[in-house]
Design a protein around this motif. Structure first.
Motif, PDB file in Angstrom:
ATOM      1  N   LEU A  75      -6.256  -8.405 -21.437  1.00 34.86           N
ATOM      2  CA  LEU A  75      -5.670  -7.297 -22.192  1.00 34.86           C
ATOM      3  C   LEU A  75      -5.714  -7.589 -23.683  1.00 34.86           C
ATOM      4  O   LEU A  75      -5.525  -8.720 -24.113  1.00 34.86           O
ATOM      5  CB  LEU A  75      -4.218  -7.083 -21.759  1.00 34.86           C
ATOM      6  N   ALA A  76      -5.947  -6.542 -24.467  1.00 27.37           N
ATOM      7  CA  ALA A  76      -6.036  -6.697 -25.914  1.00 27.37           C
ATOM      8  C   ALA A  76      -4.682  -7.032 -26.522  1.00 27.37           C
ATOM      9  O   ALA A  76      -3.618  -6.753 -25.948  1.00 27.37           O
ATOM     10  CB  ALA A  76      -6.593  -5.419 -26.546  1.00 27.37           C
ATOM     11  N   ASN A  77      -4.724  -7.615 -27.706  1.00 29.98           N
ATOM     12  CA  ASN A  77      -3.505  -7.948 -28.436  1.00 29.98           C
ATOM     13  C   ASN A  77      -2.745  -6.696 -28.856  1.00 29.98           C
ATOM     14  O   ASN A  77      -3.315  -5.603 -28.943  1.00 29.98           O
ATOM     15  CB  ASN A  77      -3.850  -8.735 -29.709  1.00 29.98           C
ATOM     16  N   GLY A 107      -2.578   0.606 -25.209  1.00 31.93           N
ATOM     17  CA  GLY A 107      -3.811   0.147 -24.574  1.00 31.93           C
ATOM     18  C   GLY A 107      -4.171   0.887 -23.304  1.00 31.93           C
ATOM     19  O   GLY A 107      -5.192   0.576 -22.681  1.00 31.93           O
ATOM     20  N   TRP A 108      -3.350   1.852 -22.894  1.00 30.95           N
ATOM     21  CA  TRP A 108      -3.651   2.667 -21.712  1.00 30.95           C
ATOM     22  C   TRP A 108      -3.216   4.094 -21.991  1.00 30.95           C
ATOM     23  O   TRP A 108      -2.260   4.330 -22.749  1.00 30.95           O
ATOM     24  CB  TRP A 108      -2.887   2.152 -20.485  1.00 30.95           C
ATOM     25  N   LEU A 127       4.223   6.857 -14.116  1.00 30.58           N
ATOM     26  CA  LEU A 127       3.355   5.781 -14.595  1.00 30.58           C
ATOM     27  C   LEU A 127       2.714   5.037 -13.427  1.00 30.58           C
ATOM     28  O   LEU A 127       1.518   4.745 -13.446  1.00 30.58           O
ATOM     29  CB  LEU A 127       4.153   4.807 -15.464  1.00 30.58           C
ATOM     30  N   VAL A 128       3.512   4.745 -12.409  1.00 31.13           N
ATOM     31  CA  VAL A 128       2.981   4.059 -11.232  1.00 31.13           C
ATOM     32  C   VAL A 128       1.908   4.914 -10.562  1.00 31.13           C
ATOM     33  O   VAL A 128       0.837   4.418 -10.188  1.00 31.13           O
ATOM     34  CB  VAL A 128       4.111   3.734 -10.232  1.00 31.13           C
ATOM     35  N   GLU A 129       2.165   6.182 -10.428  1.00 26.19           N
ATOM     36  CA  GLU A 129       1.224   7.084  -9.763  1.00 26.19           C
ATOM     37  C   GLU A 129      -0.094   7.203 -10.528  1.00 26.19           C
ATOM     38  O   GLU A 129      -1.164   7.293  -9.925  1.00 26.19           O
ATOM     39  CB  GLU A 129       1.867   8.466  -9.636  1.00 26.19           C
ATOM     40  N   ARG A 130      -0.025   7.140 -11.853  1.00 27.77           N
ATOM     41  CA  ARG A 130      -1.192   7.446 -12.685  1.00 27.77           C
ATOM     42  C   ARG A 130      -1.939   6.225 -13.202  1.00 27.77           C
ATOM     43  O   ARG A 130      -3.068   6.354 -13.684  1.00 27.77           O
ATOM     44  CB  ARG A 130      -0.737   8.299 -13.888  1.00 27.77           C
ATOM     45  N   PHE A 131      -1.344   5.037 -13.106  1.00 28.91           N
ATOM     46  CA  PHE A 131      -1.936   3.868 -13.756  1.00 28.91           C
ATOM     47  C   PHE A 131      -3.170   3.367 -13.009  1.00 28.91           C
ATOM     48  O   PHE A 131      -3.139   3.107 -11.810  1.00 28.91           O
ATOM     49  CB  PHE A 131      -0.917   2.734 -13.842  1.00 28.91           C
ATOM     50  N   THR A 132      -4.274   3.229 -13.742  1.00 32.45           N
ATOM     51  CA  THR A 132      -5.490   2.611 -13.217  1.00 32.45           C
ATOM     52  C   THR A 132      -6.099   1.735 -14.306  1.00 32.45           C
ATOM     53  O   THR A 132      -5.987   2.032 -15.501  1.00 32.45           O
ATOM     54  CB  THR A 132      -6.532   3.653 -12.778  1.00 32.45           C
ATOM     55  N   LEU A 133      -6.758   0.667 -13.896  1.00 35.18           N
ATOM     56  CA  LEU A 133      -7.325  -0.270 -14.862  1.00 35.18           C
ATOM     57  C   LEU A 133      -8.492   0.326 -15.628  1.00 35.18           C
ATOM     58  O   LEU A 133      -8.784  -0.104 -16.751  1.00 35.18           O
ATOM     59  CB  LEU A 133      -7.785  -1.544 -14.144  1.00 35.18           C
ATOM     60  N   ASP A 134      -9.165   1.319 -15.055  1.00 38.70           N
ATOM     61  CA  ASP A 134     -10.329   1.864 -15.758  1.00 38.70           C
ATOM     62  C   ASP A 134      -9.943   2.647 -17.011  1.00 38.70           C
ATOM     63  O   ASP A 134     -10.814   2.995 -17.816  1.00 38.70           O
ATOM     64  CB  ASP A 134     -11.172   2.737 -14.822  1.00 38.70           C
ATOM     65  N   ARG A 135      -8.653   2.913 -17.194  1.00 42.77           N
ATOM     66  CA  ARG A 135      -8.211   3.603 -18.396  1.00 42.77           C
ATOM     67  C   ARG A 135      -7.523   2.651 -19.385  1.00 42.77           C
ATOM     68  O   ARG A 135      -6.901   3.094 -20.358  1.00 42.77           O
ATOM     69  CB  ARG A 135      -7.276   4.764 -18.051  1.00 42.77           C
ATOM     70  N   VAL A 136      -7.626   1.349 -19.113  1.00 41.01           N
ATOM     71  CA  VAL A 136      -7.099   0.350 -20.043  1.00 41.01           C
ATOM     72  C   VAL A 136      -8.191   0.004 -21.044  1.00 41.01           C
ATOM     73  O   VAL A 136      -9.312  -0.326 -20.661  1.00 41.01           O
ATOM     74  CB  VAL A 136      -6.640  -0.922 -19.296  1.00 41.01           C
ATOM     75  N   GLY A 137      -7.875   0.101 -22.322  1.00 43.19           N
ATOM     76  CA  GLY A 137      -8.868  -0.142 -23.357  1.00 43.19           C
ATOM     77  C   GLY A 137      -8.960  -1.603 -23.746  1.00 43.19           C
ATOM     78  O   GLY A 137      -8.044  -2.395 -23.536  1.00 43.19           O
ATOM     79  N   ALA A 138     -10.079  -1.966 -24.361  1.00 44.30           N
ATOM     80  CA  ALA A 138     -10.305  -3.341 -24.798  1.00 44.30           C
ATOM     81  C   ALA A 138      -9.940  -3.553 -26.255  1.00 44.30           C
ATOM     82  O   ALA A 138      -9.934  -4.685 -26.736  1.00 44.30           O
ATOM     83  CB  ALA A 138     -11.771  -3.716 -24.582  1.00 44.30           C
TER      84      ALA A 138
END
Length: 419
Positions: free
Chosen positions: A189-191, A230-231, A245-256
């Protein structure tokens, strides 16, 4: 197979908001996927400070609602197993003794590569890897040896952590491969940066969960805010409950890319959450906060004052300055007082019946007309006299709650001070 993730802080003090951000993303990922979220304390010794920090870490996560699965574990508990694995590597000539320590042989050719869950493909040139000390001369395993072994023994499937660990990942991959252990998937995860573009630190303001709690933020707002660093769910949705948040959270929408910690946005979001609380719950939260901060103000009066401030303040910490005049004496600025206005106000309120916000407003508006003043001009010296400030909850409601006797006393004292 549902994922198993972990949050593994060092017990070095209060839990930093960057660590909480990492914990939150692990927790959201695990809960979204129906997996497990584990909590491990990465300590190599036991002392009173470790115990205190461990309690604070658990308290901070619990306050935020980030529950963990299974028992809390400690790196220290696996020290003997780590030493055994190190001796196995020595026996297999994958490691060697060096001045009492044990070093693992690292390859000096080729690359160590992994498909990072956040950053995509990463390759690390093996010539950059020095032979790694895995057990110190005093017998204590090092972080880069103990951590991947614990991940292996705990069945961790995904390691989500800060990008300051990118350089540790090739070392840990090499260790696990040497032990013939399965590799977890890694994501970095980014800073989090401060408003000035530098890594978030105390010079920017609060940095620990405890500090944010003391400053009157509520956990729902802080979790919502941190999730958006970052998301994002889309380009317009900001306010989301924990379940959403739990329902919608996916790693593919986490930015670098690094995210900027916007304190003003947190204030705004916290205010949104406070205003949406049912009035009774708002009063409960306010009372709980005041008790935590050492205020022993009358509970009934706090509950009566709560509706007057709910739409006005962005954090619970603003209440003492904004509404403290209900609970103690005030010292108005004499330069803001008008003796003539206050004298008339005292006369208007002295025999007013009923002494309610509605009748108080009507009486003071009539007074302003009689004195040929705009309402603001007439009301400001009264507000300053009664509340001690130019900014306060609704004037008429405040006067009603203060009551006739206290209101007249303050007006009388202010009139004398401003004479």
């Amino acid at each position: 197979m549902p994922p198993v993730v972990r949050f593994a802080p060092s017990p070095t003090g209060f839990l930093h908001i960057g660590g909480v951000h990492t914990a939150l993303f692990n927790w959201l990922f695990a809960r979204h996927e129906g997996g497990e979220f584990r909590l491990r304390i990465e300590n190599t010794d036991t002392n009173r400070e470790v115990d205190t920090a461990t309690e604070q870490i658990q308290e901070s996560l619990s306050w935020l609602g980030l529950d963990w699965d299974g028992e809390l574990t400690f790196q220290l508990d696996r020290m003997e197993r780590c030493r055994e694995e190190a001796q196995r590597l020595v026996a297999e000539d994958r490691a060697y003794e060096d001045e009492g320590a044990i070093r693992m042989r690292m390859p000096d050719e080729g690359t160590t590569a992994w498909d990072d869950l956040i950053r995509g493909g990463i390759e690390w040139e093996n010539e950059r890897l020095d032979d790694l000390v895995i057990v110190r001369a005093d017998g204590r395993p090092t972080y880069n040896f103990a951590s991947p072994i614990e991940d292996w023994l705990d069945g961790i499937t995904h390691v989500l952590r800060g990008d300051d660990h990118v350089s540790n990942t090739p070392k840990q991959i090499q260790i696990l491969q040497s032990l013939s252990a399965p590799l977890p998937e890694y994501g970095h995860l980014a800073n989090i940066l401060g408003p000035d573009g530098k890594k978030l630190s105390k010079r920017h303001g609060a940095t620990s969960v405890e500090e944010f709690r003391e400053q009157g933020y509520i956990p729902e707002a802080l979790v919502n805010f941190l999730a958006l660093l970052g998301w994002s769910y889309d380009d317009k949705t900001t306010v989301m409950s924990r379940d959403e948040l739990v329902e919608r959270f996916t790693l593919d929408r986490v930015g670098a890319s690094p995210a900027v910690f916007d304190f003003q946005k947190l204030d705004w979001l916290n205010g949104v959450y406070l205003r949406e609380l049912p009035s009774g719950e708002y009063a409960d939260r306010l009372l709980g906060y005041l008790r935590e901060q050492g205020y022993e103000w009358d509970e009934e009066l706090v509950r009566k004052a709560a509706p007057l401030v709910q739409e006005k303040i962005a954090t619970l910490a603003e209440f003492p300055a904004f509404a403290g005049f209900f609970f103690g004496a005030v010292e108005p600025d004499a330069a803001l007082l008008d003796g003539a206005v206050l004298e008339h106000a005292e006369q208007s309120l002295a025999d007013l019946e009923p002494f309610t916000a509605e009748s108080i407003e009507q009486s003071l508006r009539v007074l302003a007309e009689r004195l040929e003043l705009k309402p603001r001009e007439a009301f400001q010296p009264i507000r300053v006299a009664v509340t001690g400030s130019k900014i306060s909850p609704g004037l008429f409601e405040s006067i009603e709650l203060l009551g006739r006797e206290r209101t007249l006393e303050r007006i009388r004292r202010a009139r004398e001070a401003g004479a």
